[in-house]
Design an enzyme around this catalytic site. Structure first.
Site, PDB file in Angstrom:
ATOM      1  N   ASP A   1      43.331  66.351 112.956  1.00  0.00           N
ATOM      2  CA  ASP A   1      42.948  67.274 114.011  1.00  0.00           C
ATOM      3  C   ASP A   1      43.686  66.813 115.266  1.00  0.00           C
ATOM      4  OD1 ASP A   1      41.437  69.263 115.431  1.00  0.00           O
ATOM      5  OD2 ASP A   1      40.139  67.651 116.151  1.00  0.00           O
TER       6      ASP A   1
ATOM      7  N   ASP B   1      42.992  68.032 119.167  1.00  0.00           N
ATOM      8  CA  ASP B   1      42.166  67.818 120.350  1.00  0.00           C
ATOM      9  C   ASP B   1      41.045  66.822 120.053  1.00  0.00           C
ATOM     10  OD1 ASP B   1      43.454  69.800 122.062  1.00  0.00           O
ATOM     11  OD2 ASP B   1      42.519  71.310 120.781  1.00  0.00           O
TER      12      ASP B   1
ATOM     13  N   GLU C   1      40.455  67.657 125.442  1.00  0.00           N
ATOM     14  CA  GLU C   1      39.314  68.534 125.693  1.00  0.00           C
ATOM     15  C   GLU C   1      39.175  68.852 127.186  1.00  0.00           C
ATOM     16  OE1 GLU C   1      37.854  70.183 123.549  1.00  0.00           O
ATOM     17  OE2 GLU C   1      38.128  69.107 121.661  1.00  0.00           O
TER      18      GLU C   1
ATOM     19  N   ALA D   1      38.234  82.179 120.180  1.00  0.00           N
ATOM     20  CA  ALA D   1      37.677  83.522 119.955  1.00  0.00           C
ATOM     21  C   ALA D   1      36.189  83.437 119.619  1.00  0.00           C
ATOM     22  CB  ALA D   1      38.439  84.226 118.834  1.00  0.00           C
TER      23      ALA D   1
ATOM     24  N   GLU E   1      45.161  84.790 128.549  1.00  0.00           N
ATOM     25  CA  GLU E   1      45.163  84.127 129.848  1.00  0.00           C
ATOM     26  C   GLU E   1      44.813  82.643 129.705  1.00  0.00           C
ATOM     27  OE1 GLU E   1      43.025  84.609 134.236  1.00  0.00           O
ATOM     28  OE2 GLU E   1      42.885  86.223 132.747  1.00  0.00           O
TER      29      GLU E   1
ATOM     30  N   SER F   1      43.183  75.097 117.978  1.00  0.00           N
ATOM     31  CA  SER F   1      43.826  75.501 119.229  1.00  0.00           C
ATOM     32  C   SER F   1      45.078  76.339 118.959  1.00  0.00           C
ATOM     33  CB  SER F   1      44.210  74.270 120.054  1.00  0.00           C
ATOM     34  OG  SER F   1      43.060  73.634 120.570  1.00  0.00           O
ATOM     35  N   ALA F   2      45.567  76.957 120.018  1.00  0.00           N
ATOM     36  CA  ALA F   2      46.764  77.808 119.907  1.00  0.00           C
ATOM     37  C   ALA F   2      47.975  76.978 119.507  1.00  0.00           C
ATOM     38  CB  ALA F   2      47.028  78.503 121.233  1.00  0.00           C
TER      39      ALA F   2
ATOM     40  N   ARG G   1      51.141  77.254 120.219  1.00  0.00           N
ATOM     41  CA  ARG G   1      52.087  76.889 121.282  1.00  0.00           C
ATOM     42  C   ARG G   1      51.640  75.626 121.998  1.00  0.00           C
ATOM     43  NH1 ARG G   1      53.398  81.167 125.579  1.00  0.00           N
ATOM     44  NH2 ARG G   1      51.141  81.427 125.590  1.00  0.00           N
TER      45      ARG G   1
ATOM     46  N   ASP H   1      37.165  64.775 114.844  1.00  0.00           N
ATOM     47  CA  ASP H   1      36.213  64.298 115.849  1.00  0.00           C
ATOM     48  C   ASP H   1      35.078  65.284 116.075  1.00  0.00           C
ATOM     49  OD1 ASP H   1      37.827  66.259 117.248  1.00  0.00           O
ATOM     50  OD2 ASP H   1      36.942  65.465 119.100  1.00  0.00           O
TER      51      ASP H   1
END
Length: 220
Positions: free
Chosen positions: A12, A14, A21, A53, A77, A115-116, A118, A171
């Site tokens: 993982d 983050d 985080e 989401a 955003e 996460s995204a 990018r 985590d």
């Protein structure tokens, strides 16, 4: 009982490789301030490991988002705000770069995150870790987010390793559930939660080190 043979390790991102985080919180605060929304620290803590989401869906269900809130626009955003903060070289946990370089000599590695893509790839690149990972899989890559097992199953597919021969380092409780649902060995790391909160993990480390991970995977 015979211990399974581990051929690949899936990390993982983050809270495991990066202390990122707080970056997510900063990005959310920027977005929510525009919408006139204030969240408590406990709200963000409840979202650790949860896909963006689904985090927003929960807020909407609780009446914390305006009725006409444009969820896809909020997600875009937030991703843009997060990308502007991405610097893996600054956010990486102490000793993790050395741990990744060392463990890469023994196992095939993948990074897998809710996460995204990018953001995750930028963090890994700026930390100089890209050469060590055979692949990166994120929830924005067309797979269901954790706690569904899809991200980890896709990682095993890309690695060319059976799920039963993969170990996951997590985590979050959401991530640990995903790892177990994928039929993988799970090592919990206490960067975010306690051992009790990561109860589904097969092994637990207070912090991520090469020696500790090697022992958890049965190499020492």
């Amino acid at each position: 009982m015979k211990r399974r043979t581990i051929e690949a390790v899936i990390f993982d991102v983050d809270g495991v490789l990066f202390d990122s985080e707080p970056l997510h919180v900063k990005a959310w605060e920027k977005v929510f301030s525009r919408l006139g929304i204030t969240l408590w620290e406990s709200d963000y803590f409840a979202g650790v490991g949860v896909a963006d989401a689904e985090f927003l869906a929960g807020l909407k269900e609780d009446g914390r988002l305006p009725a006409g809130a444009d969820i896809p626009e909020i997600l875009r955003e937030k991703e843009d705000a997060l990308l502007s903060l991405a610097d893996g070289a600054a956010a990486i946990f102490p000793g993790v770069a050395e741990m990744v370089a060392g463990i890469a000599n023994e196992y095939r590695l993948c990074a897998a995150s809710n996460s995204a893509g990018r953001f995750v790839r930028r963090m890994i690149e700026t930390a100089g870790l890209s050469p060590f990972f055979a692949c990166v899989v994120c929830a924005t890559d067309g797979v269901r987010p954790k706690p569904a097992p899809d991200i980890y199953l896709r990682a095993a597919e890309l690695l060319g390793v059976p799920s039963s021969s993969c170990a996951v380092v997590e985590d979050s409780a959401v991530g640990a559930r995903a790892a177990k649902a994928a039929g993988m060995f799970c090592v919990g790391v206490g960067h975010s939660l306690s051992k009790d909160q990561l109860g589904e993990a097969d092994a637990f480390l207070e912090r991520l080190t090469l020696a500790g991970l090697r022992e958890a995977l049965g190499r020492e």
